[in-house]
Design an enzyme around this catalytic site. Structure first.
Site, PDB file in Angstrom:
ATOM      1  N   ARG A  37       0.768  -1.294   0.100  1.00  0.00           N
ATOM      2  CA  ARG A  37       0.027  -0.047  -0.012  1.00  0.00           C
ATOM      3  C   ARG A  37       0.823   1.262  -0.185  1.00  0.00           C
ATOM      4  NH1 ARG A  37      -1.765   1.246   6.134  1.00  0.00           N
ATOM      5  NH2 ARG A  37      -0.200  -0.418   7.231  1.00  0.00           N
ATOM      6  N   SER A  92      -4.789   5.141   5.687  1.00  0.00           N
ATOM      7  CA  SER A  92      -4.319   3.719   5.448  1.00  0.00           C
ATOM      8  C   SER A  92      -4.034   3.322   4.202  1.00  0.00           C
ATOM      9  CB  SER A  92      -5.501   2.763   5.937  1.00  0.00           C
ATOM     10  OG  SER A  92      -5.910   2.760   7.206  1.00  0.00           O
ATOM     11  N   GLU A 116     -18.474   4.162  -0.170  1.00  0.00           N
ATOM     12  CA  GLU A 116     -17.744   3.571  -1.071  1.00  0.00           C
ATOM     13  C   GLU A 116     -18.507   3.506  -2.508  1.00  0.00           C
ATOM     14  OE1 GLU A 116     -18.352   2.082   1.764  1.00  0.00           O
ATOM     15  OE2 GLU A 116     -16.354   2.205   3.067  1.00  0.00           O
ATOM     16  N   PHE A 163     -14.444  -3.446   0.829  1.00  0.00           N
ATOM     17  CA  PHE A 163     -15.652  -2.410   0.509  1.00  0.00           C
ATOM     18  C   PHE A 163     -15.478  -1.960  -0.906  1.00  0.00           C
ATOM     19  CE2 PHE A 163     -14.085  -1.147   4.937  1.00  0.00           C
ATOM     20  CZ  PHE A 163     -14.771  -2.133   5.560  1.00  0.00           C
ATOM     21  N   HIS A 213      -5.667  -3.631   2.385  1.00  0.00           N
ATOM     22  CA  HIS A 213      -6.223  -4.404   3.131  1.00  0.00           C
ATOM     23  C   HIS A 213      -6.762  -5.618   2.633  1.00  0.00           C
ATOM     24  CE1 HIS A 213      -4.881  -1.018   5.739  1.00  0.00           C
ATOM     25  NE2 HIS A 213      -5.526  -1.717   6.714  1.00  0.00           N
ATOM     26  N   ASP A 266      -8.121  -6.852  12.954  1.00  0.00           N
ATOM     27  CA  ASP A 266      -9.398  -6.212  12.659  1.00  0.00           C
ATOM     28  C   ASP A 266     -10.420  -7.402  12.540  1.00  0.00           C
ATOM     29  OD1 ASP A 266      -9.177  -3.659  13.249  1.00  0.00           O
ATOM     30  OD2 ASP A 266      -9.042  -2.946  11.062  1.00  0.00           O
ATOM     31  N   ARG A 275      -1.937  -4.499   3.757  1.00  0.00           N
ATOM     32  CA  ARG A 275      -1.582  -3.760   4.780  1.00  0.00           C
ATOM     33  C   ARG A 275      -0.217  -4.200   5.370  1.00  0.00           C
ATOM     34  NH1 ARG A 275      -1.981  -4.496  10.569  1.00  0.00           N
ATOM     35  NH2 ARG A 275      -2.102  -2.645  11.634  1.00  0.00           N
TER      36      ARG A 275
END
Lengths: 306, 276
Positions: free
Chosen positions: A5, A32, A53, A78, A104, A112, A162
């Site tokens: 990322r 993020s 989104e 998402f 992610h 998470d 991530r």
């Protein structure tokens, strides 16, 4: 050690400088996804859509239809799940210049848990006509792929993660869209890997070499379209195939390889991937071990075929 | 007043009935309800050029309630974006006139649509692009009242107001009916104008079949600063064909030959023309 990322944000800053048509959207996850780096330099070309989104994909489509190259952030679950229909019915259907680069993806999201771990995103995006898919294996590959995407017509999904990863590609690495990358030649089996599983595949090949098993390792890089010639050439030689992905085996990279081989060189394929289960909380390393996504798991699959 | 528009709208309604009748499927009710708004847009309001359909500074239009595309296709043909004969290929294999709008296949279509709620979000993106590039064109869209039950409509409402998109003008084709019944019985949107106002939009209410009111509201909307505009157009589903008016059953059903004949007679087509 850098996450894929981070390659996104760094590539965007360079793209922002070289191409005035590049615009970047995010959905309240700019820190993020690392798109904040672009936002700081080019605030007028950055749009934070808030926690929306589906809206973000619609706005990106409108921008693309107006001549922009629109990059969208968010988390993979998402971008490909919540906004699936926007991606399918507007962006891909009209072949608009929207580059989906959510972070992610996979279980390495970690603590998470399942709600934030996309493990079916490749399957979803692969099913959509016009959509192209890149799964980078490290920071350098991610950065170069994100930059290359600006100059490839139409929608692209770039799967980012991530977790910080070791660098496996050289500093002067050149990304080539649609081309698989041979990382190690061998004669006993081919390991086709993507993303974080490329490093695991190389480690497995090293370990197997010590036992006298000679594996070929191919980083697919582009999952759609597949580099059919490179895949078929390798399989014709080794006749044993293992696939490795941090993703469900239902419809993912292993499935894509099976589809190609079934029509060309039918043979058994051993798949390393998530076996039709949801993710859960844990550290990335614990989760990779729990779901059978380590070098050891790849080694076991190779041996199973011998 | 606007007798030319009234004439054109009647012709458009005839075309809608013929197209859907020939196709054997389609959505007459919602096409007829927004036909007058579309006529006002393409023949009085929009800055577009059929000879140069991709003209950079043109006004954009997105039919968010994409199922009403027979009305849009008929208007585009009337405006000479493409030959009128194409209308009779609606919904047929290989046709440039798909069951829902397709920007890649149809000249004059600025955005593919059909899945409800998506169109307005793309119109918002187009308005953002216009602002980014310092252009002075407007982006127009038509949404439905049933469509307004989609969450993305309200995501778009929040975002467009936040970004002060005064180059965005949306019409609500408020015909009061959706597939399963009356909108007020299924999931009521009232008070609809107040909702948009509360979301930060400039609102107008018009009779969606009165050209004076439609054009006047659009003129006012174009002058609004720092706010997007919502023109709530009160309409009659199936408008112009007596047996279709306000009948929920005519949402997505094609008229048969006899019904086509009856509808066209009501719309001023003579017996002689019908026999042709």
């Amino acid at each position: 050690m850098k996450a894929t990322r981070q390659g996104y944000g760094d590539a965007l800053v360079e793209l922002g400088q070289e191409n005035p048509n590049v615009v970047v959207l995010d959905a309240d996850l700019a820190k993020s996804t690392t798109s904040y780096t672009f936002a700081e330099k080019f605030p007028k070309r950055f749009i934070d859509c808030g926690v929306a989104e589906q809206l973000m994909m619609g706005v990106a489509a409108g921008l693309a239809a107006s001549g922009k190259i629109a990059y969208t952030g968010s988390f993979a679950i998402f971008a490909t799940g919540r906004a699936f229909e926007q991606v399918r019915n507007i962006i891909a259907y009209s072949n608009l210049n929207v580059k989906l680069c959510p972070s992610h993806a996979g279980v390495t999201v970690g603590a998470d848990g399942s709600s934030h771990q996309a493990i079916e995103d490749i399957s979803l995006m692969r099913a959509i006509p016009n959509m192209k898919i890149i799964v980078p294996s490290d920071y350098i590959e991610a950065k170069t792929a994100v930059k290359a995407a600006a100059y490839i017509e139409g929608p692209i999904y770039i799967r980012l993660g991530r977790a910080a990863l070791p660098q496996i590609n050289a500093d002067d690495y050149k990304f080539e869209f649609g081309k698989a990358l041979m990382l190690r030649q061998g004669k006993d089996a081919t390991i086709f890997a993507v993303g974080i599983m490329v490093a695991a595949a190389l480690e497995a090949a090293d370990n197997l070499a010590k036992e006298g098993i000679d594996c070929e390792v191919i980083n697919l890089r582009t999952v759609k379209p597949l580099d059919k010639a490179a895949i078929l050439d390798s399989v014709a030689k080794t006749k044993r195939v293992v696939t490795a992905e941090c993703h469900t085996v239902v419809g993912g990279v292993g499935s894509a390889i099976c589809e190609l081989l079934a029509e060309n060189i039918p043979l058994p394929v051993a798949m390393v991937g998530i076996r039709d289960r949801f993710g859960q909380s844990g550290s990335p390393d614990e989760l990779l071990e729990h779901y059978g996504l380590t070098a050891k798991d790849i080694e076991a699959k190779v041996k199973q075929l011998l | 007043m606007h007798s030319e528009l009234v004439e054109k709208a009647t012709k458009i309604r005839q075309d809608i009935i013929k197209m859907i009748g020939l196709a054997g499927s389609g959505h007459p009710g919602g096409s007829l309800s927004c036909a007058d708004i579309l006529c006002a847009l393409y023949f009085k309001i929009l800055y577009v050029d059929p000879k140069n359909p991709k003209m950079k500074n043109r006004d954009r239009f997105v039919l968010s309630k994409g199922h009403a595309c027979p009305a849009l296709y008929a208007v585009l043909a009337e405006a000479s974006f493409f030959p009128r004969e194409k209308l009779w290929t609606l919904r047929k294999l290989g046709s440039s006139l798909q069951g829902h709008p397709d920007l890649r296949r149809t000249v004059g279509i600025d955005m593919s649509s059909g899945s409800l709620g998506l169109g307005i979000s793309t119109a918002v993106g187009m308005a953002m692009a216009g602002k980014m590039d310092g252009e002075d064109h407007h982006v127009y869209s038509i949404i439905g009242d049933g469509e307004s039950q989609e969450g993305i409509i309200w995501e778009s409402a929040i975002f467009a107001a936040h970004h002060k998109l005064d180059n965005l003008i949306v019409f609500l084709d408020n015909n009061g009916l959706q597939i399963d019944g009356k909108t007020c019985d299924i999931s009521s949107l009232e008070p609809i104008a107040q909702k948009w106002e509360a979301f930060g939009w400039q609102t107008f209410e018009v009779d969606g079949h009165d050209f004076n009111q439609i054009i006047e509201a659009a003129d006012k909307a174009k002058k609004v600063k720092e706010k997007p505009s919502m023109i709530v157009a009160h309409t009659v589903k199936g408008k112009g064909v007596s047996f279709m008016e306000n009948k929920v059953d005519w949402h997505g059903v094609a008229p048969n030959k006899e019904q086509v004949r009856q509808a066209l007679l009501e719309l001023g087509v003579s017996e002689d023309e019908l026999d042709e």
